[in-house]
Write a protein that holds these residues in place. Structure first.
Motif, short mmCIF file in Angstrom:
data_model
loop_
_atom_site.label_atom_id
_atom_site.label_comp_id
_atom_site.label_asym_id
_atom_site.label_seq_id
_atom_site.Cartn_x
_atom_site.Cartn_y
_atom_site.Cartn_z
N LEU A 280 0.85 -1.19 0.00
CA LEU A 280 0.00 0.00 0.00
C LEU A 280 0.89 1.24 0.00
O LEU A 280 1.54 1.55 1.01
CB LEU A 280 -0.90 0.02 1.24
CG LEU A 280 -2.04 -1.00 1.29
CD1 LEU A 280 -2.52 -1.17 2.73
CD2 LEU A 280 -3.20 -0.56 0.40
N GLU A 281 0.94 1.93 -1.12
CA GLU A 281 1.66 3.21 -1.18
C GLU A 281 0.62 4.31 -1.07
O GLU A 281 -0.20 4.50 -1.98
CB GLU A 281 2.47 3.33 -2.46
CG GLU A 281 3.41 4.52 -2.45
CD GLU A 281 4.45 4.49 -3.55
OE1 GLU A 281 5.25 5.45 -3.62
OE2 GLU A 281 4.47 3.51 -4.33
N LEU A 282 0.64 5.04 0.03
CA LEU A 282 -0.47 5.92 0.39
C LEU A 282 -0.42 7.28 -0.28
O LEU A 282 -1.45 7.96 -0.36
CB LEU A 282 -0.50 6.11 1.92
CG LEU A 282 -0.45 4.83 2.77
CD1 LEU A 282 -0.61 5.20 4.24
CD2 LEU A 282 -1.50 3.82 2.34
N LEU B 220 4.76 -3.33 3.78
CA LEU B 220 3.31 -3.34 3.81
C LEU B 220 2.75 -1.96 3.49
O LEU B 220 1.86 -1.83 2.63
CB LEU B 220 2.81 -3.81 5.18
CG LEU B 220 1.29 -3.86 5.37
CD1 LEU B 220 0.62 -4.75 4.34
CD2 LEU B 220 0.95 -4.30 6.79
N ILE B 221 3.25 -0.94 4.15
CA ILE B 221 2.74 0.42 3.97
C ILE B 221 3.89 1.38 3.75
O ILE B 221 4.89 1.35 4.46
CB ILE B 221 1.91 0.87 5.20
CG1 ILE B 221 0.64 0.02 5.32
CG2 ILE B 221 1.55 2.35 5.10
CD1 ILE B 221 -0.19 0.33 6.54
N LYS B 222 3.73 2.23 2.74
CA LYS B 222 4.71 3.27 2.45
C LYS B 222 3.99 4.60 2.33
O LYS B 222 2.92 4.69 1.73
CB LYS B 222 5.44 2.96 1.14
CG LYS B 222 6.45 4.02 0.72
CD LYS B 222 7.10 3.64 -0.61
CE LYS B 222 8.10 4.69 -1.07
NZ LYS B 222 8.72 4.33 -2.38
N GLY B 223 4.57 5.63 2.91
CA GLY B 223 3.99 6.96 2.77
C GLY B 223 3.05 7.32 3.90
O GLY B 223 2.91 6.61 4.89
N GLN B 224 2.37 8.43 3.72
CA GLN B 224 1.52 9.01 4.76
C GLN B 224 0.12 9.25 4.19
O GLN B 224 -0.04 9.79 3.10
CB GLN B 224 2.13 10.34 5.23
CG GLN B 224 1.34 11.06 6.30
CD GLN B 224 2.00 12.37 6.70
OE1 GLN B 224 3.22 12.51 6.62
NE2 GLN B 224 1.19 13.34 7.12
N GLU B 225 -0.88 8.86 4.95
CA GLU B 225 -2.25 9.04 4.51
C GLU B 225 -2.67 10.50 4.62
O GLU B 225 -2.13 11.26 5.43
CB GLU B 225 -3.19 8.16 5.32
CG GLU B 225 -3.29 8.55 6.77
CD GLU B 225 -4.04 7.52 7.59
OE1 GLU B 225 -5.22 7.81 7.94
OE2 GLU B 225 -3.49 6.46 7.89
#
Length: 289
Positions: A136-138, A170-175
């Motif tokens: 998930l790239e946010l 799993l997760i990259k970046g900021q929402e």
């Protein structure tokens, strides 16, 4: 494949692309470039392709019940998400190398050929196994090419994430603002905690008749069984087109008997080509004898 172009992108096309095999499509990052509104991409197989299905321009598109089988090819990816009110559900992603969901940042007051803000998109009931890159790239592309706006009001729900033991993100970046997370299951060999994601081993298994495709589904004692959260009236079936009833299973598979499978060359093409597709490829060496 391109559906529309940037100066048509705010018009409703209502194009349906379904039951196709995209095999070794390596031309550029956008295997499908969706540049119009209200399109449906359903029941397709993307096999051994270097690229993404890209919702590049336009709004209200659906990506449902597709197989993304990367075969560990360099550049293989899932879905790039740009624009408003898209729905990405019931898809199966395996062995991709360049990430899975790339939710893209946007340009303030963007022109039509630029990057509009991703808003109110739903990513739900997908299964992702053994992929590399960010699952998930946010905020993909943030602070590049004048992209300073993060995606807003995105829902990430009831997805099943199984990461490979040799490492992935799993997760990259900021929402951005207004994101909702619920009912997701993930497994990493090292412990992490993420809101709205339950860190537990999903217990997947390979069963006939899907074993030959390498397809994994929740075992009978999997924590994914009947553990979905929230109300998603738009999700009525699973990746195999079978009804979701009762308490939903997390991921793309409701775990009823399967009727569908990833497409192979013999499953697609015009009817007159069946005999041609069933023949072995030409062997120039044999012709010379």
């Amino acid at each position: 494949m391109r559906v529309g172009y940037s100066f048509q992108s705010m018009f409703s096309s209502k194009t349906t692309v379904e039951n196709n095999l995209f095999d070794q499509c390596d031309g550029e990052i956008e295997i499908i470039s969706s540049k119009s509104c209200d399109n449906i991409y359903r029941n397709n197989t993307f096999n051994n392709c270097a690229g993404f299905l890209t919702l590049r321009h336009g709004n209200r598109c659906t990506v449902d019940a597709n197989f993304f089988l990367g075969q560990n090819k360099k550049g293989s990816g899932g879905v790039r998400i740009i624009g408003e009110d898209h729905t990405i559900t019931n898809n199966y992603f395996a062995d991709l190398t360049d990430g899975v969901f790339r939710i893209t940042s946007s340009i303030p007051d963007s022109e039509l050929k630029g990057y509009f803000q991703a808003k109110r998109c739903t990513i739900a009931f997908n299964t992702i196994v053994n992929c590399k890159g960010a699952y998930l790239e946010l905020d993909a592309g943030i602070n590049t090419s004048r992209r300073t706006l993060r995606p807003e009001n995105i829902t990430i729900a009831n997805n099943l994430f199984l990461l490979p033991p040799d490492g992935a993100q799993l997760i990259k970046g900021q929402e951005g603002e207004g994101w909702k997370w619920m009912g997701n299951i993930a497994w990493l060999e090292v412990g992490h905690e993420f809101k709205g994601i339950r860190m537990i081993y999903p217990k997947l298994e390979s069963l006939p008749p899907l074993r030959k495709y390498g397809y994994l589904r929740p075992a009978e004692d999997s924590p994914a069984r009947e553990s979905a959260e929230g109300d998603f009236p738009q999700v009525k079936t699973d990746i195999f087109g079978q009804a979701r009833a009762g308490r939903f299973v997390v991921g793309c598979d409701q775990c009823t008997p399967a009727f569908n499978h990833p497409a192979s060359p013999k499953d697609v093409g015009p009817s007159w080509s069946v005999d041609i597709r069933s023949q072995p490829p030409d062997n120039p060496a044999e012709e010379k004898k």
